[in-house]
Design a protein around this motif. Structure first.
Motif, PDB file in Angstrom:
ATOM      1  N   PHE A  78      -1.652   7.301 -19.694  1.00 32.21           N
ATOM      2  CA  PHE A  78      -0.683   6.505 -18.937  1.00 32.21           C
ATOM      3  C   PHE A  78      -0.622   5.140 -19.623  1.00 32.21           C
ATOM      4  N   PRO A  79       0.380   4.912 -20.475  1.00 35.27           N
ATOM      5  CA  PRO A  79       0.340   3.756 -21.369  1.00 35.27           C
ATOM      6  C   PRO A  79       0.647   2.408 -20.735  1.00 35.27           C
ATOM      7  N   SER A  80       1.334   2.387 -19.595  1.00 32.64           N
ATOM      8  CA  SER A  80       1.737   1.095 -19.039  1.00 32.64           C
ATOM      9  C   SER A  80       1.838   1.159 -17.523  1.00 32.64           C
ATOM     10  N   GLU A  81       1.866  -0.011 -16.925  1.00 36.05           N
ATOM     11  CA  GLU A  81       1.980  -0.139 -15.472  1.00 36.05           C
ATOM     12  C   GLU A  81       3.408   0.169 -15.032  1.00 36.05           C
ATOM     13  N   THR A  82       3.568   1.174 -14.181  1.00 39.12           N
ATOM     14  CA  THR A  82       4.897   1.545 -13.686  1.00 39.12           C
ATOM     15  C   THR A  82       4.784   2.028 -12.244  1.00 39.12           C
ATOM     16  N   ASN A  83       5.933   2.204 -11.610  1.00 39.70           N
ATOM     17  CA  ASN A  83       5.964   2.874 -10.305  1.00 39.70           C
ATOM     18  C   ASN A  83       6.705   4.206 -10.411  1.00 39.70           C
ATOM     19  N   THR A  84       6.750   4.747 -11.628  1.00 38.56           N
ATOM     20  CA  THR A  84       7.472   6.001 -11.861  1.00 38.56           C
ATOM     21  C   THR A  84       6.648   7.062 -12.579  1.00 38.56           C
ATOM     22  N   SER A  85       5.590   6.682 -13.270  1.00 40.09           N
ATOM     23  CA  SER A  85       4.844   7.643 -14.094  1.00 40.09           C
ATOM     24  C   SER A  85       3.712   8.287 -13.291  1.00 40.09           C
ATOM     25  N   TYR A 127      -4.390  12.886  -3.086  1.00 42.20           N
ATOM     26  CA  TYR A 127      -3.910  14.108  -2.442  1.00 42.20           C
ATOM     27  C   TYR A 127      -3.365  13.712  -1.080  1.00 42.20           C
ATOM     28  N   ARG A 128      -2.047  13.894  -0.894  1.00 33.54           N
ATOM     29  CA  ARG A 128      -1.391  13.459   0.330  1.00 33.54           C
ATOM     30  C   ARG A 128      -0.554  14.581   0.934  1.00 33.54           C
ATOM     31  N   THR A 129      -0.673  14.725   2.252  1.00 26.32           N
ATOM     32  CA  THR A 129       0.261  15.556   3.003  1.00 26.32           C
ATOM     33  C   THR A 129       1.406  14.649   3.469  1.00 26.32           C
ATOM     34  N   ARG A 130       2.299  15.173   4.267  1.00 26.24           N
ATOM     35  CA  ARG A 130       3.460  14.362   4.665  1.00 26.24           C
ATOM     36  C   ARG A 130       3.074  13.151   5.505  1.00 26.24           C
ATOM     37  N   LEU A 137      -1.834  12.419 -10.088  1.00 27.00           N
ATOM     38  CA  LEU A 137      -2.556  11.486 -10.934  1.00 27.00           C
ATOM     39  C   LEU A 137      -1.586  10.391 -11.356  1.00 27.00           C
ATOM     40  N   GLY A 138      -2.047   9.149 -11.299  1.00 28.97           N
ATOM     41  CA  GLY A 138      -1.240   8.042 -11.804  1.00 28.97           C
ATOM     42  C   GLY A 138      -0.617   7.146 -10.761  1.00 28.97           C
ATOM     43  N   GLN A 139      -0.365   7.670  -9.553  1.00 27.80           N
ATOM     44  CA  GLN A 139       0.276   6.883  -8.496  1.00 27.80           C
ATOM     45  C   GLN A 139      -0.351   7.183  -7.148  1.00 27.80           C
ATOM     46  N   ASP A 140      -0.230   6.214  -6.234  1.00 26.24           N
ATOM     47  CA  ASP A 140      -0.629   6.396  -4.844  1.00 26.24           C
ATOM     48  C   ASP A 140       0.627   6.535  -3.997  1.00 26.24           C
ATOM     49  N   PRO A 141       0.919   7.725  -3.466  1.00 24.24           N
ATOM     50  CA  PRO A 141       2.130   7.879  -2.651  1.00 24.24           C
ATOM     51  C   PRO A 141       1.915   7.362  -1.235  1.00 24.24           C
ATOM     52  N   ASP A 142       2.707   6.394  -0.822  1.00 30.35           N
ATOM     53  CA  ASP A 142       2.646   5.913   0.556  1.00 30.35           C
ATOM     54  C   ASP A 142       3.440   6.807   1.494  1.00 30.35           C
ATOM     55  N   ASN A 143       4.242   7.679   0.907  1.00 22.61           N
ATOM     56  CA  ASN A 143       4.840   8.776   1.655  1.00 22.61           C
ATOM     57  C   ASN A 143       4.848   9.977   0.718  1.00 22.61           C
ATOM     58  N   TYR A 144       5.368  11.095   1.177  1.00 21.84           N
ATOM     59  CA  TYR A 144       5.262  12.325   0.410  1.00 21.84           C
ATOM     60  C   TYR A 144       6.031  12.219  -0.904  1.00 21.84           C
ATOM     61  N   LEU A 145       5.290  12.137  -2.024  1.00 23.20           N
ATOM     62  CA  LEU A 145       5.868  12.015  -3.374  1.00 23.20           C
ATOM     63  C   LEU A 145       6.776  10.804  -3.514  1.00 23.20           C
ATOM     64  N   GLY A 146       6.395   9.694  -2.892  1.00 22.82           N
ATOM     65  CA  GLY A 146       7.193   8.484  -3.021  1.00 22.82           C
ATOM     66  C   GLY A 146       6.436   7.269  -2.528  1.00 22.82           C
ATOM     67  N   GLY A 147       7.120   6.123  -2.487  1.00 21.42           N
ATOM     68  CA  GLY A 147       6.515   4.884  -2.041  1.00 21.42           C
ATOM     69  C   GLY A 147       5.470   4.355  -2.988  1.00 21.42           C
TER      70      GLY A 147
END
Length: 236
Positions: free
Chosen positions: A43-50, A86-89, A166-176
């Motif tokens: 993960f080469p850089s800080e993003t909210n998409t990768s 690992y997040r559920t809805r 891996l790479g992001q923390d989803p505050d909602n299901y696959l987003g946020g």
């Protein structure tokens, strides 16, 4: 008696792996072609998409687990870093973090359990986290060294039906996603078991290639990448 049998099995497996590693070393040193390679994610850089979604072999309905990974990052200072999500809805069922103050933690649908450990850095670290609902016993291993055991979320069950990222923390299901919490660095050998491995088995994996989990097996798991994540092969 059962624990002694399991311990002896772990020691035997560890010894076999060590012998195999020695044979591989001799074979390579003798000039035979071929190398042992693993997939690794950069993960080469800080993003909210990768991010990379991992598709498990079975539902994550867990009353115990062992989660292991190899990780390296140069992020430092007061910066949260998500290492596994690992997040559920509705809930963050199992999240592993490097906290603002450098502590490592994991969250099971509520307040976390913290561990004061040496900070992660550019040198690759082998990290394992274990938890057992029946006793609440929670611990982690860094490069084979085990932390103290803490009691956390006794009687809890991790629920199925979510997504592993891996790479992001989803505050909602696959987003946020929040770029300031994203992972920047390299991660590999993410394996998850639905039971607690013995100390001997975990420590054995620190000196050899990690064996695959029965929920997430790094060698065979399907990746669904998004954004600027680079998959490379690393020769061991």
């Amino acid at each position: 008696m059962l624990s002694e049998i399991l311990l002896n099995e772990d020691v035997a497996v560890c010894a076999a792996k060590m012998r195999l590693s020695f044979i591989l070393f001799i074979t390579i040193s003798a000039g035979f072609s071929g190398t042992l390679a693993i997939r690794s994610l950069v993960f080469p850089s800080e993003t909210n998409t990768s991010y990379v979604e991992m598709i498990p072999q079975k539902p994550l309905s867990l009353k115990a687990f062992t989660l292991c990974m190899r990780v390296a990052t140069e992020l430092s200072g007061r910066r949260e870093i998500i290492l596994f999500a690992y997040r559920t809805r509705d809930y963050d069922e199992l999240n592993v973090w490097r906290e603002l103050d450098g502590r490592l933690s994991f969250y099971l649908s509520g307040d976390p359990v913290f561990f004061q450990v040496p900070d992660l850095g550019a040198l690759q670290t082998r990290l394992c986290v274990t938890w057992d609902s029946s006793s609440g016993a929670a611990a982690l291993f860094i490069d084979g060294r085990k932390s103290l055991t803490k009691i956390y979320r006794k009687g809890h069950t991790i629920r199925a039906g979510g997504s592993v990222l891996l790479g992001q923390d989803p505050d909602n299901y696959l987003g946020g996603f929040d770029a300031k919490q994203s992972f920047v660095g390299e991660i590999s050998e993410v394996n998850l078991w639905d039971y607690v491995l013995s100390d001997t088995a975990v420590q054995c994996m620190m000196t050899t290639k990690m064996s695959g989990g029965n929920v997430l097996d790094w060698e065979t798991v399907e990746f669904r990448p998004n954004g600027a994540v680079v998959e490379i092969n690393v020769n061991l």
